[in-house]
Write a protein that holds these residues in place. Structure first.
Motif: not given
Ligand code: DLL
Length: 441
Positions: A344, A347, A352, A356, A371, A373, A408, A425
Motif C-alpha cells: 500500500e 501504491l 495509485y 488492490y 498484485i 491494482v 503487477v 486484500r
C-alpha cells in the motif's frame, strides 16, 4: 554425537526455570538502563527492574512489537555502545522501514551455537558436508546456518540461494550430506534434480534443515521422498537472532526452544493474557542472553502451541508446534516476509488508489505472487504501451520495497470487488497449515 551442548540441552526443567529467573532479573536491569524506549514503556506500566524477581513476574513487563521497533528505527533498541557491535542483520518491517537487529561477538556466538544444536539434533557431525542454500546477506538464514555448521566442524558450502545448476553440481561433486534452505527451495531442487535424471538414491544428501516459511507434514513427506533424506524443521526470527531459536530433533515432533537463552510464552493475541501450556495462541519471546538487541516479551505474531510432553531425544526444552498461522497479515512469499501495508505504501507513493488485491498461490512448489491494482479513469484511457510501462515501473518499485518482484496487473477502475466490511486484500490459495498430530490432548 547426540547433543551439541548436552548439559544445557538436557537440563531438568526446575533448573531451566531457576536459570531463566536469574538471567531475567539481570536482563531487565540491562534493558531498563540502556534502552530508553523500553524504559518509557516500563515506567508507563508502573514496573521497575526491582519488581522483577524471576520468571513468575514476567507477565508484569510490557510487550514489544514490530511497530515499536519501526518507531525507534534504526537504533532505538540498541542496548550497548555501537563500537561493541560486530554485525547487523535485517528483516522486513510493516511499511518502508526495515527492522535492524544488532549483534555483539557474544551474540553471534550464542546464535551460531543454537544453529549448531539444530545441526547436531538432525544427526550432523564433523564428518558432514553442509550445503547452505539460504540467502546470505541481511537475511539471517545463510549467516546462521553457516556459523552453526562451522561450530559443529562440518565442511560448509556457502552457496546462498538460487543458481540451481551450481547447487546441484556442488552437491554432487563435493558430496553434500546436509541441505539447509527454505522447504519450497528444497522441493524445487528435488524437482530440478529429477529433471536432470538424478534419482533420490544417487544424491549424497542424508538430511535437510528447512525453515523460514510455513510448510506442512505432507510437504515434509514429499521432500523426504523426492530427495531420499530426513527433513527437519527450524524456526527463528531476526528480532531474536535468527534461525535456531527452536529446532527439531530426530523424533520430528515439534521444535525444541532453546530455553537457556529464551523464555517462551503463549498469549491471547487479542487481550495479551498469558495462556496455560497446551493452549493455542501467539508466541512471545524474551531474550535472556542477548547483549546488543535484547528484546523483552517480543510478540512474534506466530500462532502455535507449546508442550512439555517428554521427548524421546532426551532434550528437556519445551517444544513448539509448527506455526499455525499469524495474528497479523504478514505473508511469507518465496521465503520473504511481505506485509500488505508495504504494498500500500508503494501504491500511494506512485500515485495509485489503495484499491488492490494480492493473490498468492503455489505452482510446482514455487510461490506465485500477483498484485491487481486498479487504475483511475485517466490512466485507463492510456495506450497499451503506456499501461505496460506503468506496470513495469510498479514492479521495480515493489521489488525495491519488498525484496522480491510480484507480477503487477493494472486493471480497470472499480473492477476489484468492494466488500462491505474489511477489504479482502489478500487471497492466499496455498494450503500451508497442518495440525500437530504428535500432541496428546
Ligand atoms: O525467517 C529466520 C529463519 C531463517 C528461520 C532460516 C529458519 C530458517 P525472519 O525473516 O525474521 O527470520 O522471519 C521470521 O518467519 O516470525 C515466522 O513467521 C516465519 N518462520 C520462520 N521459521 C519458520 C518455520 C527467519 N520453521 C518469521 N515455519 C517468523 C514456519 C517460520 N514459519
Amino acid at each position: 554425537m547426540r547433543y551439541f551442548q548436552e548439559k544445557a540441552e538436557t537440563m531438568p526443567v526446575s533448573e531451566i526455570r531457576k536459570m531463566q529467573s536469574e538471567k531475567l532479573v539481570k536482563q531487565v536491569r540491562h534493558v531498563y538502563d540502556h534502552v530508553e524506549p523500553y524504559r518509557r514503556k516500563m515506567d508507563a506500566a508502573g514496573v521497575k527492574p526491582e519488581d522483577i524477581h524471576g520468571v513468575e513476574d514476567l507477565h508484569r513487563l510490557p510487550f514489544v512489537s514490530k511497530d515499536d521497533l519501526r518507531e525507534e528505527y534504526p537504533k532505538g533498541f540498541l542496548a550497548v555502545p555501537q563500537r561493541d557491535c560486530v554485525r547487523i542483520q535485517s528483516t522486513s518491517g510493516t511499511t518502508g522501514r526495515r527492522v535492524v537487529a544488532f549483534y555483539t561477538q557474544h551474540d553471534v556466538d550464542l546464535w551460531e551455537e543454537c544453529c549448531a544444536r539444530a545441526i547436531v539434533a538432525a544427526g550432523g557431525t564433523p564428518d558432514d558436508v553442509v550445503q547452505v542454500a539460504y540467502g546470505y546477506g541481511l537475511f539471517t538464514g545463510g549467516a546462521g546456518l553457516n556459523g552453526g555448521s562451522h561450530k559443529v566442524g562440518c565442511l560448509t558450502l556457502p552457496m546462498s540461494s538460487g543458481n540451481t545448476d551450481r547447487q546441484i553440481q556442488f552437491m554432487m561433486d563435493l558430496g553434500a550430506t546436509f541441505l539447509c534452505c527454505t522447504p519450497s527451495y528444497a522441493a524445487y531442487l528435488a524437482e530440478s534434480m529429477k529433471e536432470r535424471g538424478i534419482a533420490p538414491e544417487q544424491n549424497p544428501l542424508k538430511a535437510g534443515i528447512f525453515g523460514a516459511e510455513p510448510w506442512t507434514e505432507e510437504m515434509r513427506q514429499a521432500i523426504e521422498k523426492s530427495l531420499g533424506i530426513k527433513a527437519y524443521d527450524i524456526y527463528g526470527l531476526t528480532e531474536t537472532s535468527g534461525p535456531g531459536v527452536a529446532f527439531e530433533c530426530q523424533a520430528q515432533q515439534g521444535m525444541h526452544i532453546n530455553e537457556d537463552h529464551f523464555i517462551a510464552e503463549i498469549i491471547d493475541p487479542k487481550t495479551g493474557e498469558v495462556l496455560p501450556e497446551g493452549s493455542k495462541g501467539e508466541l512471545v519471546f524474551t531474550s535472556l542472553d542477548k547483549e546488543a538487541f535484547p528484546l523483552l516479551r517480543y510478540r512474534t505474531k506466530d500462532i502455535c502451541i507449546l508442550s512439555r510432553q517428554k521427548c524421546s531425544c532426551g532434550r528437556s526444552f519445551i517444544r513448539m508446534t509448527k506455526p499455525m498461522g499469524r495474528s497479523d497479515d504478514m505473508l511469507i512469499i518465496r521465503g520473504v516476509n511481505v506485509f500488505p501495508s508495504q504494498i500500500e505504501t508503494v501504491l500511494l507513493k506512485e500515485g495509485y488508489t489503495p484499491n488492490y488485491q494480492i493473490v498468492v498461490d503455489r505452482v510446482n512448489n514455487s510461490d506465485t505472487f500477483d498484485i491487481l491494482v486498479e487504475m483511475d479513469e485517466e490512466m485507463f484511457g492510456d495506450t497499451v504501451s503506456a499501461i505496460t510501462g506503468r506496470e513495469k515501473a510498479l514492479v521495480a518499485a515493489m521489488r525495491s520495497m519488498l525484496g522480491i518482484g510480484p507480477a503487477v496487473h493494472l486493471v480497470a477502475p472499480h473492477s476489484i470487488e468492494r466488500s462491505e466490511g474489511k477489504a479482502v486484500r489478500v487471497v492466499d490459495k496455498r494450503k500451508l497449515i497442518s495440525e500437530a498430530k504428535w500432541l496428546t490432548k
